[in-house]
Design an enzyme around this catalytic site. Structure first.
Site, PDB file in Angstrom:
ATOM      1  N   GLY A  11      69.390  13.612  11.307  1.00 10.53           N
ATOM      2  CA  GLY A  11      69.132  13.233  12.690  1.00 10.53           C
ATOM      3  C   GLY A  11      70.311  12.607  13.412  1.00 10.53           C
ATOM      4  N   ASN A  13      72.248  14.155  15.420  1.00  9.83           N
ATOM      5  CA  ASN A  13      72.155  14.682  16.795  1.00  9.83           C
ATOM      6  C   ASN A  13      71.058  13.963  17.564  1.00  9.83           C
ATOM      7  OD1 ASN A  13      73.993  17.067  17.458  1.00  9.83           O
ATOM      8  ND2 ASN A  13      73.349  17.519  15.370  1.00  9.83           N
ATOM      9  N   ASN A 106      68.809  24.565  21.302  1.00 13.74           N
ATOM     10  CA  ASN A 106      69.208  24.403  19.907  1.00 13.74           C
ATOM     11  C   ASN A 106      70.699  24.119  19.880  1.00 13.74           C
ATOM     12  OD1 ASN A 106      68.917  24.568  17.013  1.00 13.74           O
ATOM     13  ND2 ASN A 106      70.001  26.526  17.140  1.00 13.74           N
ATOM     14  N   HIS A 108      74.040  24.620  17.531  1.00 13.79           N
ATOM     15  CA  HIS A 108      74.496  25.385  16.368  1.00 13.79           C
ATOM     16  C   HIS A 108      75.962  25.022  16.108  1.00 13.79           C
ATOM     17  CE1 HIS A 108      74.460  28.724  13.511  1.00 13.79           C
ATOM     18  NE2 HIS A 108      75.675  28.997  13.947  1.00 13.79           N
TER      19      HIS A 108
HETATM   20  C1  GRF Z   1      74.018  19.854  11.147  1.00 15.42           C
HETATM   21  O1  GRF Z   1      74.581  20.773  10.226  1.00 15.42           O
HETATM   22  C2  GRF Z   1      74.226  20.376  12.516  1.00 15.42           C
HETATM   23  O2  GRF Z   1      75.407  21.123  12.616  1.00 15.42           O
HETATM   24  C3  GRF Z   1      73.066  21.285  12.728  1.00 15.42           C
HETATM   25  O3  GRF Z   1      72.017  20.759  11.965  1.00 15.42           O
HETATM   26  C4  GRF Z   1      72.530  19.901  10.949  1.00 15.42           C
HETATM   27  C5  GRF Z   1      71.796  18.605  11.031  1.00 15.42           C
HETATM   28  O4  GRF Z   1      72.417  17.661  11.756  1.00 15.42           O
HETATM   29  N1  GRF Z   1      72.747  21.335  14.124  1.00 15.42           N
HETATM   30  P1  GRF Z   1      71.687  16.245  12.082  1.00 15.42           P
HETATM   31  O5  GRF Z   1      70.365  16.229  11.338  1.00 15.42           O
HETATM   32  O6  GRF Z   1      71.512  16.223  13.567  1.00 15.42           O
HETATM   33  O7  GRF Z   1      72.623  15.193  11.583  1.00 15.42           O
END
Ligand code: GRF
Length: 208
Positions: A11, A13, A106, A108
């Site tokens: 999490g 992000n 999303n 990526h």
């Molecule tokens: C990461 O590899 C990111 O590149 C992709 O999902 C994975 C999880 O990231 N979007 P997080 O859970 O947001 O740290």
């Protein structure tokens, strides 16, 4: 606008979105976090900010139909305007993808369409990029459609790949970019600055 963030893991992000949302005032707020995994650390991050969390795991909901209906009910109950997949590793049922056309984003960890499609997620994306010897990589925020990683591209940002990079150092630097462009894309959406014309995104006003 009301935002639901879907996660499966750490999490980071989600954390970036939560921190950015502190300055969004009444423009937009994250009102729901849904995890496909019971033990996703992202759930702890949400709880620290008193954001309601729901776990929709295979463990709790045996059938895909139950999980789908539960997600639909949650989106309804929380009057969700925008869904954000932030490291969400489960498939989103077609019915929901259609209902949230151009209202589901999303993130990526590559420059789509490179290194995309089924099986390309997490560290594997960076391993493939290094194998190919790319000189730049980066991250992409896109709307979700029925094609994996196929929806209209909203924002992209690049980073240089160093010869000394390995998948972990690359992932770390790409994650930093993700944490920058995902909140930016969500804010632009909340400000009504994103338009989709013939499956391409037009951003009105400056992308500051
Ligand atoms: C990461 O590899 C990111 O590149 C992709 O999902 C994975 C999880 O990231 N979007 P997080 O859970 O947001 O740290």
């Amino acid at each position: 606008i009301k935002i639901a963030v879907l996660i499966s893991g750490g999490g980071s992000n989600l954390q970036a979105l939560i921190e950015a949302s502190q300055s969004w005032e009444d423009l937009a707020e994250i009102t729901l976090v849904v995890s496909s995994q019971e033990d996703a650390y992202g759930l702890q991050r949400a709880r620290k900010y008193n954001i309601p969390t729901v776990v929709l795991s295979k463990k709790r909901y045996a059938s895909a139909e139950e999980r789908e209906q539960r997600l639909l009910d949650l989106l309804e109950e929380h009057s969700i305007d925008l869904m954000v997949l932030a490291g969400y590793l489960a498939m989103v049922p077609r019915r929901i993808v259609e209902r949230y056309e151009n209202r589901m984003m999303n993130i990526h960890p590559s420059l789509l369409p490179s290194f995309s499609g089924k099986g390309y997620y997490g560290i594997k994306v960076h391993e493939e990029a290094l194998d190919r010897g790319v000189k730049v990589t980066g991250a992409t925020v896109h709307f979700v459609n029925e094609i994996t990683d196929g929806g209209p591209i909203i924002l992209q940002k690049t980073i240089e790949v160093n010869f000394e990079d390995d998948a972990l150092t690359l992932q770390k630097r790409v994650l930093e970019i993700e944490h920058e462009i995902l909140p930016k894309a969500v804010k632009l959406f909340a400000e009504g600055k994103i338009e989709v014309i013939n499956n391409k995104v037009k951003i009105n006003g400056e992308v500051k």
